[in-house]
Motif scaffolding. Structure first.
Motif, PDB file in Angstrom:
ATOM      1  N   ILE A 137      61.299  51.527 155.289  1.00  0.00           N
ATOM      2  CA  ILE A 137      60.266  51.527 154.249  1.00  0.00           C
ATOM      3  C   ILE A 137      58.915  51.601 154.936  1.00  0.00           C
ATOM      4  N   GLU A 138      58.104  52.574 154.534  1.00  0.00           N
ATOM      5  CA  GLU A 138      56.812  52.812 155.177  1.00  0.00           C
ATOM      6  C   GLU A 138      55.674  52.824 154.164  1.00  0.00           C
ATOM      7  N   ARG A 139      55.755  51.991 153.155  1.00  0.00           N
ATOM      8  CA  ARG A 139      54.694  51.896 152.159  1.00  0.00           C
ATOM      9  C   ARG A 139      53.516  51.113 152.725  1.00  0.00           C
ATOM     10  N   ARG A 140      52.320  51.653 152.571  1.00  0.00           N
ATOM     11  CA  ARG A 140      51.117  50.983 153.051  1.00  0.00           C
ATOM     12  C   ARG A 140      50.764  49.822 152.124  1.00  0.00           C
ATOM     13  N   LEU A 141      50.062  48.835 152.671  1.00  0.00           N
ATOM     14  CA  LEU A 141      49.733  47.627 151.932  1.00  0.00           C
ATOM     15  C   LEU A 141      48.223  47.449 151.869  1.00  0.00           C
ATOM     16  N   ARG A 152      49.094  43.981 147.685  1.00  0.00           N
ATOM     17  CA  ARG A 152      49.697  44.966 146.780  1.00  0.00           C
ATOM     18  C   ARG A 152      50.081  46.219 147.552  1.00  0.00           C
ATOM     19  N   LEU A 153      50.966  46.994 146.943  1.00  0.00           N
ATOM     20  CA  LEU A 153      51.370  48.261 147.523  1.00  0.00           C
ATOM     21  C   LEU A 153      50.294  49.307 147.296  1.00  0.00           C
ATOM     22  N   ARG A 196      57.998  40.846 151.340  1.00  0.00           N
ATOM     23  CA  ARG A 196      58.067  40.699 149.880  1.00  0.00           C
ATOM     24  C   ARG A 196      57.781  42.030 149.188  1.00  0.00           C
ATOM     25  N   LEU A 197      56.684  42.684 149.589  1.00  0.00           N
ATOM     26  CA  LEU A 197      56.259  43.900 148.907  1.00  0.00           C
ATOM     27  C   LEU A 197      57.203  45.059 149.169  1.00  0.00           C
ATOM     28  N   HIS A 204      64.236  45.783 144.649  1.00  0.00           N
ATOM     29  CA  HIS A 204      65.085  44.608 144.864  1.00  0.00           C
ATOM     30  C   HIS A 204      64.214  43.464 145.378  1.00  0.00           C
ATOM     31  N   PRO A 205      63.489  42.778 144.501  1.00  0.00           N
ATOM     32  CA  PRO A 205      62.597  41.695 144.961  1.00  0.00           C
ATOM     33  C   PRO A 205      63.383  40.522 145.519  1.00  0.00           C
TER      34      PRO A 205
END
Length: 346
Positions: A137-141, A152-153, A196-197, A204-205
């Motif tokens: 997973i490579e989502r920036r924060l 937040r994402l 978490r994010l 899937h939290p």
């Protein structure tokens, strides 16, 4: 009182009573839950020159943990213990490294930047995630807004900080009557609330995450909130390479696995070793990845190219006051704008 209020009161009192958790009626599950969630005192997992590794209980802040280390070890009394970034937060538990001098702290910080400081977490997430498949997973924060503590994402590639996490499903089971999955995670980067994010990003939290459980990405994924006595996130392993005495591998006791009623056979531990290897994280972030033709061409994905691709288009922010206005027949601003434009052109 509802279960969430009970959980808050239990955190404040530093005690969790099994009678407060009424989700399951089986005695075995209640006893496992009460023993796993009982507030324990910190304990040392390793004491080495330059740093110590402590098994931190949940809901204990890192500042309080450093004070406990300073009071427990007389030789550290009066020293300012260094805390490297990106480690455990107060709600989670498990192995945490505390440097006892600035030199070790800087060395660990450098190892983190080169992705050689490895941490392995386990967590119980909602829903059934695919097993034995490594997900990157490579989502920036993005940092919290003013007045908030929740990260937040990011919505665009140029927004926020780069973040990367490796996730692998281990077991399927039930927690409080709901299908859940025991997963292991290795954070490649060290942003706050990253684990978490990124679990929220894949739908899937983590069970017990009441900060991000109202994220819009989770709308209609679950019928109702799943109450839990704590955040189901635990660091079970820390690997520190080349700190005076060679590679150091510390394993913390697993407190989450007994809390899940398994419905499948356990996975092999060999995959965990693969997730902890350096090869698993090489080239995962742009900072340590060689630029190729896809990143460097005009309109590509390089950090220096920000406005040449459709996903980086910025909104056209007009000056105020200015067009567009309503028709000149009924909008006085349009008439004044047209007169001003005619005067400038004349």
């Amino acid at each position: 009182l509802d279960l969430r209020a009970m959980a808050v009161l239990a955190r404040l009192s530093r005690q969790w009573h099994p009678h407060c958790f009424l989700g399951r009626s089986t005695r075995s599950f209640a006893s496992a839950l009460s023993s796993a969630c009982a507030q324990r005192a910190p304990e040392f997992l390793a004491e080495l020159p330059g740093f110590v590794v402590v098994n931190k209980p949940h809901d204990l802040s890192l500042r309080s943990l450093a004070s406990w280390v300073r009071q427990t070890l007389p030789e550290l009394k009066g020293l300012a213990l260094s805390q490297t970034p990106g480690q455990l937060e107060a709600a989670s538990s498990g192995a945490v490294l505390v440097a006892t001098n600035r030199g070790t702290s800087l060395a660990v910080r450098e190892l983190r930047e080169r992705h050689r400081f490895a941490e392995l977490y386990i967590a119980i997430v909602r829903g059934q995630l695919a097993l034995n498949d490594t997900i990157c997973i490579e989502r920036r924060l993005c940092q919290p807004s003013e007045g908030s503590t929740a990260w937040r994402l990011a919505g665009r590639r140029i927004e926020g900080r780069e973040a990367c996490t490796l996730i692998r499903g281990l077991h399927h089971g039930h927690f409080n009557g709901e299908p859940c999955t025991l997963v292991e995670m290795r954070p490649v980067t060290g942003c706050r609330q990253q684990l978490r994010l990124h679990c929220v990003a894949i739908g899937h939290p983590i069970v017990g995450d009441f900060v991000h459980d109202v994220d819009r990405r989770l709308d209609f994924c679950f019928e109702q909130p799943l109450e839990a006595p704590r955040l189901m996130l635990h660091c079970v392993r820390v690997r520190v390479p080349c700190l005076e005495r060679g590679d150091t591998d510390i394993i913390a006791p697993d407190t989450l696995t007994p809390m899940l009623d398994f419905v499948d056979a356990p996975s092999s531990a060999q995959e965990s070793m693969t997730l902890m290897s350096d090869a698993a994280v090489d080239g995962r972030t742009r900072k340590l990845r060689a630029s190729d033709c896809w990143d460097a061409f005009a309109g590509g994905l390089a950090d220096g190219i920000l406005e040449d691709s459709h996903w980086d288009s910025h909104p056209n922010v007009r000056r105020s006051p200015g067009p567009p206005f309503g028709p000149a027949d009924w909008d006085e601003r349009t008439r004044r704008y047209e007169q001003r434009s005619a005067g400038e052109n004349g």
